[in-house]
Design an enzyme around this catalytic site. Sequence first.
Site, short mmCIF file in Angstrom:
data_model
loop_
_atom_site.label_atom_id
_atom_site.label_comp_id
_atom_site.label_asym_id
_atom_site.label_seq_id
_atom_site.Cartn_x
_atom_site.Cartn_y
_atom_site.Cartn_z
N GLU A 60 0.53 -1.19 0.05
CA GLU A 60 0.18 0.06 -0.11
C GLU A 60 0.98 1.39 -0.06
OE1 GLU A 60 -2.31 -0.76 3.42
OE2 GLU A 60 -3.68 -2.03 2.34
N CYS A 118 3.14 8.35 1.56
CA CYS A 118 3.61 7.50 2.59
C CYS A 118 3.75 6.21 1.71
CB CYS A 118 2.54 7.20 3.66
SG CYS A 118 3.04 6.22 4.77
N CYS A 155 6.62 -7.29 6.81
CA CYS A 155 7.67 -6.93 7.61
C CYS A 155 8.27 -7.94 8.54
CB CYS A 155 7.32 -5.59 8.47
SG CYS A 155 8.75 -5.01 9.36
N CYS A 182 6.73 -5.95 15.29
CA CYS A 182 6.14 -5.37 16.35
C CYS A 182 4.74 -5.76 16.59
CB CYS A 182 6.11 -3.78 16.00
SG CYS A 182 7.76 -3.18 15.60
N CYS A 210 1.40 -3.74 15.45
CA CYS A 210 1.32 -3.10 13.94
C CYS A 210 0.84 -4.30 13.19
CB CYS A 210 3.08 -2.91 13.57
SG CYS A 210 2.98 -2.79 11.67
N CYS A 226 -1.33 5.20 10.60
CA CYS A 226 -0.18 4.56 11.24
C CYS A 226 -0.17 3.27 11.81
CB CYS A 226 0.60 5.65 11.99
SG CYS A 226 2.25 5.12 12.44
FE1 SF4 Z 1 7.60 -3.46 10.85
FE2 SF4 Z 1 5.18 -2.75 11.63
FE3 SF4 Z 1 7.31 -2.50 13.47
FE4 SF4 Z 1 7.52 -0.88 11.27
S1 SF4 Z 1 6.06 -1.04 13.47
S2 SF4 Z 1 8.96 -2.17 11.90
S3 SF4 Z 1 6.30 -2.10 9.78
S4 SF4 Z 1 6.40 -4.52 12.35
#
Ligand code: SF4
Length: 339
Positions: A91, A104, A111, A115, A118, A329
């Site tokens: 995206e 963005c 990823c 985290c 996220c 975000c």
């Molecule tokens: Fe990856 Fe999400 Fe952590 Fe950013 S916030 S490093 S996109 S897991």
Amino acid sequence: MDRKRLLGMTPTQLKEAALAAGLPAFAGGQLAKWIYQRRVTDFSAMTDISKSGREALASLYEVGTLSPIDVQVSGDGTKKYLFPVGENAVEAVVIPDEDRRTLCVSSQAGCKMGCRFCMTGRQGFHGNLTAADILSQFFSVDDAASLTNAVFMGMGEPLDNWEEVKRVIEVLTSPWGLGWSPKRITLSTIGVLPMLKRFLDESRCHLAVSLHNPFGEERFSMMKVEKAWPLRDVVELIRKYDFSGQRRVSFEYTLFEGWNDSPRHADALVRLLKGLECRVNLIRFHRIPDFPYGSVPEEGMEAFRDRLTRGGLTATIRASRGEDIFAACGLLAGKHKSK
Ligand code: SF4
């Protein structure tokens, strides 16, 4: 045979591509002009290259921009685009704001960093984007020609794909490319230390660090990166660079109720960043499924900001854009709609 993509190539690489197609070396410079400055994707329109040369180019190469497979428009004008990348989709979001139009951009499909708060992290890792995949996002949105700024804050950790991201920055900021000032670009990272050093040495773009908790152990409970590259080392590295002039550093701090929103956290944040020329951006958390913490009410966010300000930090509550289309975000998940 798969045709090679020219998007993302430097003039030297374009020169080699031209030579391989039987064209003179100077055609590399012509290609850079057509692709980056005139944004032409069809070889037949590159009229200062001979007809046979254009045909030879088309048989070996494509410019390689990708068209979005879906576009959603938010009530506040934010637009979210879905781009196909191999088996995956990523995206990109365009955020209009007065005279600015910020893209963005995503740097990876999914990823690795995991985290917990996220949506992209929850999706797992599906591969790095190439410079062409990333640049495509710049070239294929409706507002492509009027973009004023870019933030590497979409899907993925850009410093986990630094070589490709660096090439994109080179195309964006070179006179032969888009000719942007590096001040128009911000890279956001959770603090991949060795690559952060390279980013700071090899570019002049702004930096945003996802901080979220000043206490190592607590931060580790949400962000595994803390184990390999503790925040204190990240801040120590940043202190070695000059952020008193054109280049800026900011720290992103998403507030989760009952996890990182206490006066104890605010005071520790003040101590951690004391004396550093920086800004703290406080971000409202958007509740996601199967996650124990909720968002902090407005008064709580203001109280946290005021405590930081009293401690001497510059802190602002960042407006959240595109919430209704999941473009805010941490909400980019980028799956094919059909999945
Ligand atoms: Fe990856 Fe999400 Fe952590 Fe950013 S916030 S490093 S996109 S897991």
